[in-house]
Design an enzyme around this catalytic site. Structure first.
Site, PDB file in Angstrom:
ATOM      1  N   HIS A  31       0.810  -1.221   0.000  1.00  0.00           N
ATOM      2  CA  HIS A  31       0.000   0.000   0.000  1.00  0.00           C
ATOM      3  C   HIS A  31       0.839   1.265   0.000  1.00  0.00           C
ATOM      4  O   HIS A  31       0.308   2.358  -0.159  1.00  0.00           O
ATOM      5  CB  HIS A  31      -0.957  -0.009   1.192  1.00  0.00           C
ATOM      6  CG  HIS A  31      -2.060  -1.008   1.017  1.00  0.00           C
ATOM      7  ND1 HIS A  31      -3.314  -0.669   0.575  1.00  0.00           N
ATOM      8  CD2 HIS A  31      -2.071  -2.351   1.174  1.00  0.00           C
ATOM      9  CE1 HIS A  31      -4.062  -1.758   0.477  1.00  0.00           C
ATOM     10  NE2 HIS A  31      -3.325  -2.797   0.847  1.00  0.00           N
ATOM     11  N   ASP A  83       3.279   9.528  -1.093  1.00  0.00           N
ATOM     12  CA  ASP A  83       2.104   8.795  -0.629  1.00  0.00           C
ATOM     13  C   ASP A  83       1.841   7.670  -1.616  1.00  0.00           C
ATOM     14  O   ASP A  83       1.821   7.924  -2.827  1.00  0.00           O
ATOM     15  CB  ASP A  83       0.894   9.752  -0.586  1.00  0.00           C
ATOM     16  CG  ASP A  83      -0.087   9.380   0.516  1.00  0.00           C
ATOM     17  OD1 ASP A  83      -0.054   8.214   0.948  1.00  0.00           O
ATOM     18  OD2 ASP A  83      -0.863  10.255   0.932  1.00  0.00           O
TER      19      ASP A  83
END
Ligand code: GDG
Length: 733
Positions: free
Chosen positions: A170, A374
């Site tokens: 992730h 991110d």
């Protein structure tokens, strides 16, 4: 079929108050995204009808309470807790996970600590997860492991079970230069751990490419269109940008919370939502907002930043530091610009209830999300999805995975404070029709590739790949039953021959070809087989006759060198050419290979009488893999007109006389006698011709699981030796 989700934390976190356990939903992108997908299971056409989620329940559970807790979370959340001591979990979570991997993978090497103790705890935790999973896994389960806490788990499980294993990261996978900063042991074991999966997924193409490059440079494994061949399976590495539950965000009734944008005359809202994390760029964001106020006094009193910061990893020092930096900056901005009737920044350090969060999304004129790095950033997607009126502007950092799919937003570089300030001004000015047009396009995309599509795509590809991989293996695998048949036919045969390739079959492939000499054990295995009255052994190799003579000269073996140009019969032990050959073509080939040697440091040309080899095992693997195709193509183009052909081996390209190949060679040996047992074992692609020329009753066996025309395969080189050993022992076991 059941989906077994594995992540560090369960979707529910337990805590104990007044002697009683209470449950709360865990924070973060992984849980919120996946929960939406899992809730949709069972009511679609998917093969997966049920799921269970395994992970840590968030706190120390007393031994005598474990069974009760297990029952409770299983009933309420389809969860199966992995009980770990808080101490170990803290060491791992606050240690290797969040002090080593997280900063390094988010391009903050200065925050990263490379403590060996952290690494040992990390391995330990992965082992505990493995042991707990082994108790839970059922035959038809599909296993889907999530995120950076469990990167060793895929390979640990593969050793024990044959279920399909998927892994999704992730967070970003960093460039090789950053990744290699990890200690040698951990950087290799993490990659090997991940390669235990059938499918590895990343949010963006860049992360996929970074991973493949690290695998190439550190593990030495090349990929073909993202597929990597492992000894017992094929791993696919692919990109799956995670989506959100579009309909939920778009249609949720959030009453009683107000969800329309404030009336004209009231301050416009710039929204900022994140977990507290240095990677999210919240400090830069505040500085950008401060500069915007400085540069645009006409907006004073007319705009307000709602900053929601969700508490996170409070045990890590760098997180505490950033918290006090934020407190200070907010105070500074409000003190410098605010007045009795206007507070520029409204700051909430809390997690809002879901409905309230969506209400905030809908009320905001601008969402300002400025991560320095991110993996994806789901908040960006949630904001756009929530805008039922399609009015609002997303400002997103180019360093968030989400920016790749949201090019209709304002994409900024968060390291440039001026750019943030100007983007805020631009967003507040952006004509309504442009806002609606951009959001409409993005909403369409978010709706189409939502979280269910994301997860379904991943799981479908996982199932497809693992089926193909397992089918092709199980169809051809030399199972114990087939081995018994082979052994039986060996025992009964009157005259038998074993044709065996050297590198990769009798000895494992080595980094340096010269270091692949046969061990004493191997020599005695070959001697024992050859001295069996009815057995002939032929060793085939691309190596020169001098080398083979040095290694096997004393043994009564049949040998072939230079891919079959030279043969030596066991009976007289004299080397001779298989047929008259010319070597004139070398004059053309050698200079070409020498020019490539100049271009690739570490490569070298090895000239033999009737063949030439260009070795690149000492070269930089990445540089080599780029050049090799060119060398191959070049050689192929010239060898069409000369009497030579090209053979691509393990880190070597060889050119040898045409008309000489392992197929021809096999015919030579087989024509000498009538054999009623023929075993041909090889590992390289040049052995394919050997397999193809085998008569119907032969046993062609390929070492390794790549595509082959051999009828049977064994997984590893040691399996080939074990097979020969069994024939030597003659006991059938
Ligand atoms: C990791 C990666 C990747 C936020 N504030 C509140 C709240 N949230 C929810 C949001 C969103 C989630 O938390 C945050 O997800 P992000 O994706 O933005 O970030 P991370 O937590 O860092 O997630 C990230 C993600 O995994 C998925 O792969 O995108 O890059 O770092 O869903 O809605 N939820 C509630 N109240 C809040 O105040 N209820």
């Amino acid at each position: 079929m059941r989906l077994l989700i594995v992540s560090n934390r369960l979707p529910v976190a337990l805590s104990k108050e007044n002697g009683k356990y209470t449950m709360a939903k865990s924070a973060g992108g992984l849980v919120s995204g996946l929960s939406d997908y899992l809730n949709s299971l069972g009511n679609d056409t998917s093969e997966i009808k049920d799921y269970i989620w395994m992970g840590w329940p968030g706190t120390n559970i007393e031994k005598n309470e474990e069974e009760e807790v297990r029952r409770q979370v299983q009933q309420s959340h389809k969860a199966s807790p992995v009980f770990l001591s808080k101490k170990l979990m803290d060491n791992v979570y606050l240690g290797f996970c969040n002090r080593t991997i997280w900063p390094l993978f988010h391009y903050f090497p200065n925050y990263a600590r490379f403590d060996l103790e952290y690494w040992h705890d990390y391995k330990r935790m992965n082992e505990i997860f493995r042991d707990e999973l082994l108790k839970e896994i059922q035959k038809d389960d599909i296993i889907w492991i999530h995120d950076y806490h469990l990167m060793l788990l895929p390979a640990m499980l593969r050793e024990k079970v044959s279920n399909p294993i998927g892994f999704f990261l992730h967070i970003p996978f960093p460039s090789y230069e950053l990744y290699r900063m990890l200690h040698k042991e951990s950087r290799l074991q993490i990659l090997n751990g991940l390669l235990g999966a059938d499918l590895i997924g990343f949010h963006t193409h860049d992360y996929t490419v970074h991973f493949l490059k690290s695998v190439l440079r550190i593990v030495g494994k090349e990929n073909h269109m993202g597929k990597i061949s492992m000894p017992d399976h094929t791993v696919e590495v692919n990109t799956f940008p995670m989506g959100i539950d579009f309909n939920k965000f778009h249609t949720m009734d959030v009453s009683p919370h107000p969800s329309v944008k404030p009336d004209r005359g009231k301050p416009k809202i710039v929204l900022s939502v994140d977990r507290l994390d240095y990677s999210k760029g919240i400090v830069n964001r505040l500085k950008g907002f401060e500069l915007f106020l400085e540069k645009n006094p006409e907006w004073h009193g007319k705009v307000c930043m709602h900053m929601i910061v969700v508490p996170s990893r409070t045990g890590v020092g760098s997180y505490r530091k950033i918290k006090s930096q934020l407190d200070e900056l907010v105070g500074q901005i409000n003190g410098n610009f605010g007045n009795m009737s206007w507070m520029p920044v409204i700051y909430q350090y809390t997690s809002l209830p879901h409905k309230e969060l969506i209400a905030q999304y809908r009320m905001s004129h601008v969402a300002l999300l400025t991560p320095l790095r991110d993996g994806m950033n789901l908040v960006a997607k949630e904001y756009v999805a929530s805008l039922t009126d399609q009015k609002g502007v997303l400002i997103i950092s180019e360093f968030a995975g989400a920016a790749k799919e949201m090019s209709e937003s304002l994409v900024i570089n968060p390291n440039n404070i001026d750019e943030i300030a100007d983007a805020i001004a631009e967003a507040l000015r952006l004509p309504m029709k442009d806002q609606v047009r951009g959001n409409r396009i993005m909403q369409k995309r978010l709706k189409r590739y939502d979280v269910t599509k994301w997860a379904t795509d991943f799981v479908d590809m996982l199932l497809k790949n693992s089926r193909i991989s397992r089918d092709s293996v199980s169809r051809k695998l030399l199972s114990p039953k087939i081995q018994d048949e082979l052994f039986d036919s060996y025992q009964k045969a009157v005259s038998r021959i074993i044709i065996v390739n050297y590198d990769g079959t009798l000895v494992p492939y080595t980094r340096y070809p010269a270091s692949a000499e046969p061990s004493g054990e191997l020599l005695s295995l070959l001697r024992d087989l050859e001295t069996q009255e009815k057995t002939d052994i032929v060793i085939i190799s691309g190596r020169g006759k001098e080398e083979l003579e040095e290694w096997f000269g004393d043994l009564p073996l049949n040998l072939t060198a230079e891919h079959g140009s030279w043969i030596r019969e066991a009976a007289n032990r004299v080397w001779r050419l298989l047929k008259p050959l010319s070597s004139e073509w070398k004059e053309e080939v050698v200079p070409i290979l020498e020019t490539y040697t100049d271009r690739l440091p570490g490569s070298y040309v090895q000239e033999r009488e009737y063949s030439v080899a260009w070795h690149y095992h000492k070269s930089d693997i990445e540089q080599a893999s780029q050049l090799v195709k060119e060398v191959n193509d070049h050689l192929l183009s010239i060898t069409t007109n000369i009497s030579a052909h090209v053979i691509h081996g393990s880190k070597v390209i060889e050119v040898s006389n045409s008309g000489i190949n392992k197929g021809e060679l096999a015919m030579h040996w087989l024509s000498r006698k009538q054999y009623d047992f023929i075993l041909a074992i090889g590992a390289g692609w040049s052995d394919e011709l050997l397999f193809q020329t085998m008569p119907e009753h032969a046993w062609p066996v390929k070492v390794g699981l790549s595509q082959t025309s051999a009828r049977y395969v064994v997984k590893k080189q040691s399996d080939a030796i074990a097979l020969l050993d069994r024939l030597r022992a003659g006991t059938g076991k």
